[in-house]
Design an enzyme around this catalytic site. Sequence first.
Site, PDB file in Angstrom:
ATOM      1  N   SER A  99      20.144  33.558   8.760  1.00  0.00           N
ATOM      2  CA  SER A  99      19.456  32.351   9.252  1.00  0.00           C
ATOM      3  C   SER A  99      17.957  32.483   9.350  1.00  0.00           C
ATOM      4  CB  SER A  99      19.977  31.999  10.654  1.00  0.00           C
ATOM      5  OG  SER A  99      21.356  31.811  10.620  1.00  0.00           O
ATOM      6  N   THR A 143      18.973  31.055  14.290  1.00  0.00           N
ATOM      7  CA  THR A 143      17.507  31.057  14.428  1.00  0.00           C
ATOM      8  C   THR A 143      17.054  31.867  15.632  1.00  0.00           C
ATOM      9  OG1 THR A 143      17.285  28.881  13.460  1.00  0.00           O
ATOM     10  CG2 THR A 143      15.563  29.513  15.000  1.00  0.00           C
ATOM     11  N   THR A 179      12.906  30.643  11.273  1.00  0.00           N
ATOM     12  CA  THR A 179      14.235  30.298  10.746  1.00  0.00           C
ATOM     13  C   THR A 179      14.200  29.986   9.252  1.00  0.00           C
ATOM     14  OG1 THR A 179      16.132  28.815  11.097  1.00  0.00           O
ATOM     15  CG2 THR A 179      13.971  27.805  11.160  1.00  0.00           C
ATOM     16  N   ARG A 197      13.847  19.504   3.434  1.00  0.00           N
ATOM     17  CA  ARG A 197      14.100  19.267   4.861  1.00  0.00           C
ATOM     18  C   ARG A 197      13.365  20.322   5.710  1.00  0.00           C
ATOM     19  NH1 ARG A 197      16.476  22.257   9.363  1.00  0.00           N
ATOM     20  NH2 ARG A 197      17.449  20.761  10.765  1.00  0.00           N
ATOM     21  N   VAL A 198      12.726  19.843   6.761  1.00  0.00           N
ATOM     22  CA  VAL A 198      12.092  20.727   7.738  1.00  0.00           C
ATOM     23  C   VAL A 198      12.725  20.429   9.088  1.00  0.00           C
ATOM     24  CG1 VAL A 198       9.930  21.214   8.968  1.00  0.00           C
ATOM     25  CG2 VAL A 198       9.903  20.901   6.475  1.00  0.00           C
ATOM     26  N   GLY A 199      13.051  21.470   9.835  1.00  0.00           N
ATOM     27  CA  GLY A 199      13.699  21.271  11.132  1.00  0.00           C
ATOM     28  C   GLY A 199      12.716  21.313  12.288  1.00  0.00           C
ATOM     29  N   ASP A 200      13.256  21.578  13.450  1.00  0.00           N
ATOM     30  CA  ASP A 200      12.448  21.610  14.676  1.00  0.00           C
ATOM     31  C   ASP A 200      11.649  22.892  14.832  1.00  0.00           C
ATOM     32  OD1 ASP A 200      15.003  22.953  14.917  1.00  0.00           O
ATOM     33  OD2 ASP A 200      14.473  23.292  17.019  1.00  0.00           O
ATOM     34  N   THR A 215      17.306  26.329  19.670  1.00  0.00           N
ATOM     35  CA  THR A 215      18.074  26.670  18.477  1.00  0.00           C
ATOM     36  C   THR A 215      19.171  25.622  18.317  1.00  0.00           C
ATOM     37  OG1 THR A 215      19.396  28.367  17.352  1.00  0.00           O
ATOM     38  CG2 THR A 215      19.642  28.195  19.742  1.00  0.00           C
ATOM     39  N   GLY A 216      19.677  25.507  17.115  1.00  0.00           N
ATOM     40  CA  GLY A 216      20.721  24.527  16.864  1.00  0.00           C
ATOM     41  C   GLY A 216      20.233  23.442  15.916  1.00  0.00           C
ATOM     42  N   GLY A 229      18.244  20.958  14.532  1.00  0.00           N
ATOM     43  CA  GLY A 229      16.862  20.612  14.813  1.00  0.00           C
ATOM     44  C   GLY A 229      16.584  19.132  14.924  1.00  0.00           C
TER      45      GLY A 229
END
Length: 334
Positions: free
Chosen positions: A91, A193, A211, A221-224, A244-245, A247
């Site tokens: 991850s 993450t 992450t 795609r970009v997460g949190d 975490t999780g 995003g």
Amino acid sequence: MTIKRRKFIQQSVAGTAMASTGLWACQPATNDEIPAAVVPQSSGTMPLVIATWDNFEATQAAAKVLEKGGSALDAVEAGARVPEADPNDLSVGLGGLPDIKGVVTLDACIMDDLGNAGAVCFLQGIKHPISVARKVMEQTSHVMLSGQGALEFALEQGFVEENLLTVSSKKHWEEWLKDQKPFGETNFENHDTIGILALDAQGNISGACTTSGMAFKLHGRVGDSPIIGAGMYVDNEVGGACATGVGEYVMKTLGSFLIVELMRQGKSPQEACEEAIKRIVKRQPKLYREYEVGYLAINKSGVYGAYGTEKGFEYTLYQDGENNKYPAEHFLKS
Ligand code: SD4
């Protein structure tokens, strides 16, 4: 069929490697063996390091910096670099599971006690995005660089480009390609993450988050995790938080910023984490059951909190010279 996160890790090379280190004060637990979560009874001492998931070696690396009198900033960077360099961690960094196109794209951010922040997102080919994020913070007047621009900046700063898609993570992607379940159906448990927070001996707080994002995400795609205030936030007057999780839920509620602001208003780190999870539950009354989120928080007094949407969220804590993994309390009771 959903592969539960812990089971997924156990099936992977990562699980084998981590389980065989023997470094845990308590043995690595399987889903069934995880003891009942307890509300953290923090000793309120410093230095302190806390990280999401099974990140014993990361908190240990960070603690080493702090025990020598180093800064919280150096500590969180040192900690975050550990899973980034680990090819068996699926991850983060090298060996992270790729996106839908088979490309490993990395997100990271870092924030210091002075309120300085740096981040990179959609970065490819650089094993240590957290250190690139720190360079963005220290060497530019910007906060975030993305994609090709982030890569060019990293190369200018002396980072080396390499292939991050390991044989193992490529195999996982090829397996996934066979039935190509859309994002959300198979992916949401495939994550580990690292968000890491440290309080140094001078009483200063810093945080980092790094992450490869949700496995098999859409390309681009970009997460949190690289978003200051979502994946991680620090205000040295108050405390720090990280996430975490999934995003998307963290971003929509700006979870880490929310937690720090709740602490500013007088909530304990634990209460603030719980409130931030409840915010997600309120906004997503049905979907929160399907998509896991976990939060960690610390305050200036060395008190910490940890809370997740569901059973299974764990964190690693270094405090009072001890480095241990703990299960977090969770919203869903069954
Ligand atoms: C993301 N929050 O990209 C990250 C994923 C994660 O453990 O936390 N994985 O949405």
